[in-house]
Write a protein that holds these residues in place. Structure first.
Motif, PDB file in Angstrom:
ATOM      1  N   ARG A 212    -112.764 -21.693 -33.825  1.00 29.90           N
ATOM      2  CA  ARG A 212    -113.380 -20.839 -34.865  1.00 29.90           C
ATOM      3  C   ARG A 212    -114.101 -21.689 -35.903  1.00 29.90           C
ATOM      4  NH1 ARG A 212    -109.544 -18.884 -39.419  1.00 29.90           N
ATOM      5  NH2 ARG A 212    -109.894 -21.080 -39.851  1.00 29.90           N
ATOM      6  N   ASP A 213    -113.441 -22.753 -36.369  1.00 27.16           N
ATOM      7  CA  ASP A 213    -114.034 -23.572 -37.422  1.00 27.16           C
ATOM      8  C   ASP A 213    -115.254 -24.346 -36.943  1.00 27.16           C
ATOM      9  OD1 ASP A 213    -112.169 -22.587 -39.167  1.00 27.16           O
ATOM     10  OD2 ASP A 213    -110.985 -24.429 -39.282  1.00 27.16           O
ATOM     11  N   ILE A 214    -115.259 -24.751 -35.693  1.00 29.02           N
ATOM     12  CA  ILE A 214    -116.449 -25.418 -35.143  1.00 29.02           C
ATOM     13  C   ILE A 214    -117.558 -24.389 -34.945  1.00 29.02           C
ATOM     14  CG2 ILE A 214    -117.378 -26.638 -33.130  1.00 29.02           C
ATOM     15  CD1 ILE A 214    -114.578 -27.965 -32.852  1.00 29.02           C
TER      16      ILE A 214
ATOM     17  N   ARG B 244    -118.375 -27.084 -38.332  1.00 31.87           N
ATOM     18  CA  ARG B 244    -117.644 -28.324 -38.648  1.00 31.87           C
ATOM     19  C   ARG B 244    -117.516 -29.103 -37.356  1.00 31.87           C
ATOM     20  NH1 ARG B 244    -113.539 -24.504 -41.606  1.00 31.87           N
ATOM     21  NH2 ARG B 244    -114.872 -23.934 -43.354  1.00 31.87           N
ATOM     22  N   ARG B 245    -118.109 -30.272 -37.311  1.00 28.54           N
ATOM     23  CA  ARG B 245    -118.198 -31.014 -36.054  1.00 28.54           C
ATOM     24  C   ARG B 245    -117.418 -32.322 -36.071  1.00 28.54           C
ATOM     25  NH1 ARG B 245    -123.216 -29.525 -33.592  1.00 28.54           N
ATOM     26  NH2 ARG B 245    -122.433 -30.649 -31.772  1.00 28.54           N
ATOM     27  N   HIS B 246    -116.920 -32.734 -37.249  1.00 33.18           N
ATOM     28  CA  HIS B 246    -116.172 -33.988 -37.385  1.00 33.18           C
ATOM     29  C   HIS B 246    -114.715 -33.704 -37.750  1.00 33.18           C
ATOM     30  CE1 HIS B 246    -120.383 -35.218 -38.205  1.00 33.18           C
ATOM     31  NE2 HIS B 246    -120.036 -36.251 -37.457  1.00 33.18           N
TER      32      HIS B 246
ATOM     33  N   GLN C 118    -110.296 -31.180 -43.798  1.00 37.40           N
ATOM     34  CA  GLN C 118    -110.429 -30.901 -45.230  1.00 37.40           C
ATOM     35  C   GLN C 118    -110.826 -29.461 -45.531  1.00 37.40           C
ATOM     36  OE1 GLN C 118    -113.142 -33.955 -46.552  1.00 37.40           O
ATOM     37  NE2 GLN C 118    -111.489 -35.411 -46.901  1.00 37.40           N
ATOM     38  N   ASN C 119    -111.498 -28.796 -44.616  1.00 33.98           N
ATOM     39  CA  ASN C 119    -111.985 -27.439 -44.871  1.00 33.98           C
ATOM     40  C   ASN C 119    -111.163 -26.362 -44.169  1.00 33.98           C
ATOM     41  OD1 ASN C 119    -114.258 -28.230 -46.498  1.00 33.98           O
ATOM     42  ND2 ASN C 119    -115.155 -29.021 -44.623  1.00 33.98           N
ATOM     43  N   SER C 120    -109.993 -26.712 -43.702  1.00 30.75           N
ATOM     44  CA  SER C 120    -109.150 -25.754 -42.999  1.00 30.75           C
ATOM     45  C   SER C 120    -108.523 -24.771 -43.980  1.00 30.75           C
ATOM     46  CB  SER C 120    -108.044 -26.494 -42.230  1.00 30.75           C
ATOM     47  OG  SER C 120    -107.099 -25.582 -41.722  1.00 30.75           O
TER      48      SER C 120
END
Length: 191
Positions: free
Chosen positions: A28-30, A35-37, A43-45
């Motif tokens: 989901r986050d990618i 967010r690719r790194h 940090q952004n979870s």
């Protein structure tokens, strides 16, 4: 070594790959956060994933063929993660999960706006988003002027945050243009 499965049921096999809490959160986050790194994901979870769990899930998702990992050409010590076609095909599943969660669970307005837009946009929007993900992650070319679904979803999210904070937010998409320009087709009437 052949992998053992509990059964050949397609739901079981899918759960064996995606059934833990964190695998779909990382995808989901990618997918929706671009967010690719590793550090961006950590940090952004929203859910505050632990670094050891994130490292394990990224490794598992690469091993299972949902992500690829390559050295980042801009930084020798970083890797960049990309979705594979197998992961991109999860867009309808994630959209349906978001719709189910909105219907049955006490979701927050800002974290459910993207799910609402995906639900309302239906298969046509999901297809457009999958094509955009193929361009970002697999190098597929999109026709010039193709509106960004991700920019529209992000703008809607930022608009809800701004409304809650009582101020206006000018978001920029990944091309540097104001989010309302490229993603306007999907986000302009969202909130």
């Amino acid at each position: 070594m052949e992998e053992l499965h509990r059964s050949g049921c397609p739901i079981n096999l899918t759960l064996e790959i995606l059934g833990d809490r964190w695998s779909l959160i990382v995808i989901r986050d990618i997918m929706f956060g671009n967010r690719r790194h590793f550090r961006e994901l950590l940090q952004n979870s929203q859910e505050r994933i632990a670094s050891n769990i994130l490292a394990d899930r990224l490794r598992r998702l690469v091993d299972r063929g949902l992500l690829t990992r390559e050295d980042d050409p801009t930084h020798k010590q970083k890797a960049i993660y990309s979705l594979t076609e197998m992961a991109i095909d999860l867009v309808p599943l994630l959209a349906q999960m978001g719709a189910w969660g909105r219907k049955h669970l006490p979701v927050s307005e800002e974290l459910s706006i993207r799910a609402e837009l995906l639900e309302n946009g239906g298969q046509a929007l999901w297809n457009d988003f999958m094509e955009e993900l193929r361009a970002k992650h697999l190098g597929k070319q999109l026709p010039p002027g193709t509106p960004s679904v991700l920019a529209g979803l992000t703008k809607a999210y930022l608009d809800v945050l701004a409304k809650k904070a009582g101020c206006s937010v000018l978001a920029e998409n990944d091309t540097g243009a104001p989010a309302g320009h490229q993603g306007q087709k999907y986000g302009e009437n969202a909130v």
